[in-house]
Design a protein around this motif. Structure first.
Motif, PDB file in Angstrom:
ATOM      1  N   SER A  52      84.868  31.762  22.748  1.00  7.43           N
ATOM      2  CA  SER A  52      84.854  30.453  23.399  1.00  7.43           C
ATOM      3  C   SER A  52      84.218  30.545  24.785  1.00  7.43           C
ATOM      4  O   SER A  52      83.446  29.685  25.190  1.00  7.43           O
ATOM      5  CB  SER A  52      86.292  29.929  23.498  1.00  7.43           C
ATOM      6  OG  SER A  52      86.340  28.813  24.335  1.00  7.43           O
ATOM      7  N   LEU A  57      76.720  25.544  24.776  1.00  6.46           N
ATOM      8  CA  LEU A  57      76.766  24.236  24.127  1.00  6.46           C
ATOM      9  C   LEU A  57      75.469  23.468  24.352  1.00  6.46           C
ATOM     10  O   LEU A  57      75.005  23.365  25.489  1.00  6.46           O
ATOM     11  CB  LEU A  57      77.925  23.402  24.688  1.00  6.46           C
ATOM     12  CG  LEU A  57      79.345  23.963  24.534  1.00  6.46           C
ATOM     13  CD1 LEU A  57      80.350  23.051  25.225  1.00  6.46           C
ATOM     14  CD2 LEU A  57      79.705  24.140  23.075  1.00  6.46           C
ATOM     15  N   GLN A  61      76.722  19.241  21.305  1.00  3.78           N
ATOM     16  CA  GLN A  61      77.959  20.021  21.143  1.00  3.78           C
ATOM     17  C   GLN A  61      78.905  19.784  22.324  1.00  3.78           C
ATOM     18  O   GLN A  61      80.122  19.700  22.146  1.00  3.78           O
ATOM     19  CB  GLN A  61      77.626  21.520  21.033  1.00  3.78           C
ATOM     20  CG  GLN A  61      76.955  21.883  19.724  1.00  3.78           C
ATOM     21  CD  GLN A  61      76.396  23.294  19.755  1.00  3.78           C
ATOM     22  OE1 GLN A  61      75.954  23.788  20.798  1.00  3.78           O
ATOM     23  NE2 GLN A  61      76.418  23.946  18.609  1.00  3.78           N
ATOM     24  N   SER A  64      80.671  16.595  21.664  1.00  9.87           N
ATOM     25  CA  SER A  64      81.666  16.659  20.588  1.00  9.87           C
ATOM     26  C   SER A  64      82.924  17.398  21.053  1.00  9.87           C
ATOM     27  O   SER A  64      84.005  17.167  20.531  1.00  9.87           O
ATOM     28  CB  SER A  64      81.082  17.291  19.323  1.00  9.87           C
ATOM     29  OG  SER A  64      80.844  18.651  19.554  1.00  9.87           O
ATOM     30  N   GLU A  65      82.795  18.284  22.049  1.00 10.23           N
ATOM     31  CA  GLU A  65      83.999  18.947  22.589  1.00 10.23           C
ATOM     32  C   GLU A  65      84.619  18.142  23.729  1.00 10.23           C
ATOM     33  O   GLU A  65      85.836  18.050  23.851  1.00 10.23           O
ATOM     34  CB  GLU A  65      83.659  20.359  23.082  1.00 10.23           C
ATOM     35  CG  GLU A  65      83.297  21.294  21.948  1.00 10.23           C
ATOM     36  CD  GLU A  65      83.506  22.770  22.291  1.00 10.23           C
ATOM     37  OE1 GLU A  65      84.221  23.063  23.266  1.00 10.23           O
ATOM     38  OE2 GLU A  65      82.949  23.612  21.573  1.00 10.23           O
ATOM     39  N   LEU A  92      83.750  22.511  30.809  1.00 14.37           N
ATOM     40  CA  LEU A  92      82.850  22.458  29.645  1.00 14.37           C
ATOM     41  C   LEU A  92      81.386  22.403  30.069  1.00 14.37           C
ATOM     42  O   LEU A  92      80.513  22.913  29.351  1.00 14.37           O
ATOM     43  CB  LEU A  92      83.189  21.247  28.772  1.00 14.37           C
ATOM     44  CG  LEU A  92      84.425  21.407  27.881  1.00 14.37           C
ATOM     45  CD1 LEU A  92      84.723  20.121  27.146  1.00 14.37           C
ATOM     46  CD2 LEU A  92      84.235  22.547  26.891  1.00 14.37           C
TER      47      LEU A  92
END
Ligand SMILES: [Fe+2]
Length: 254
Positions: A52, A57, A61, A64-65, A92
């Motif tokens: 992770s 990303l 992506q 979407s997270e 993120l």
């Protein structure tokens, strides 16, 4: 017979777990089998965390997270709730790679010159909007209050000096005189770094000599007020260098 030797069970039903210490095979399997499973599951969890952390990303992506996480956290608009929200979204963004350019750039009119400061919009954020900004070399975005939404600013290219201020009391938009603000952050935002603005905080930007580009991930938390953007004129010199308190007054835009 010693009480430490367990001879009531046949030897093949006992396991020597340390010199001279025997336990029943079933107990051993239950306890140490469980420990083995725990070790395997911890290794899996560690591998998942490492994967992770290392994961990169794309913008799709990222959305979407970030969208479901943000939707879960956005309801708490307390200071600590916003802090958690902004830090979660900001974390993120650290994985974001290959951010595309927006479909079009629009003049904001928020710089000192028309062409100084442009913004494009990336669709797909929920509950936030992803704004892509571009500042010409040395261009400025004047200090303004975020009174109905918060922001995660992300550097993508070049450097930009970001200052954050808060009111020393609470902002009174009807005050025609001078009031005081406190500078809380003086940051050189470079690619990959972030700056966080909660409700009722002020931020301003000044691009470096090569210009700068980045994202403002903005989330509306309250209805938009009737008045225009509350820009501030802030004194160049602090009233008190130790506490970074400055005189300020309103310079509302039309
Ligand atoms: Fe802003």
């Amino acid at each position: 017979m010693s009480q430490n030797s367990y001879t009531l069970l046949p030897i093949d039903e006992e396991v020597e777990v340390s010199p001279g210490l025997f336990v029943e095979r079933r107990s051993f399997m239950a306890v140490f089998g469980g420990m083995a499973l725990t070790v395997v599951s911890n290794l899996n969890a560690r591998a998942a965390i490492e994967e992770s952390v290392d994961k990169k990303l794309s913008f799709e992506q990222f959305l979407s997270e970030a969208n479901p996480l943000a939707q879960r956290l956005v309801g708490d608009i307390s200071a600590s709730g916003q802090d958690r929200y902004l830090r979660t979204v900001a974390a993120l963004t650290a994985k974001l790679r290959g951010m595309p350019m927006p479909a079009r750039w629009n003049n904001t009119g928020q710089g000192l010159k028309e062409e100084d400061y442009k913004i494009g919009v990336h669709p797909g954020g929920n509950p936030f909007t992803v704004l892509h900004w571009r500042l010409e070399p040395g261009a400025i975005c004047r200090p303004h209050v975020h009174e109905y939404g918060n922001v995660v600013t992300v550097g993508l290219e070049g450097v930009v000096r970001v200052n954050n201020y808060i009111s020393t009391g609470s902002f009174d938009y009807k005050n025609n005189g001078t009031f005081q603000v406190q500078k809380t952050v003086d940051q050189i935002l470079s690619p990959g770094s972030v700056n966080l603005v909660s409700l009722d905080m002020v931020h301003s930007f000044q691009a470096g000599p090569d210009g700068a580009r980045g994202l403002d991930i903005t989330t509306r938390l309250k209805p938009k007020p009737e008045h225009s953007t509350p820009y501030l004129s802030i004194a160049k010199t602090a009233l008190d260098e130790n506490t970074s308190i400055y005189d300020a007054s309103w310079a509302f835009s039309s």
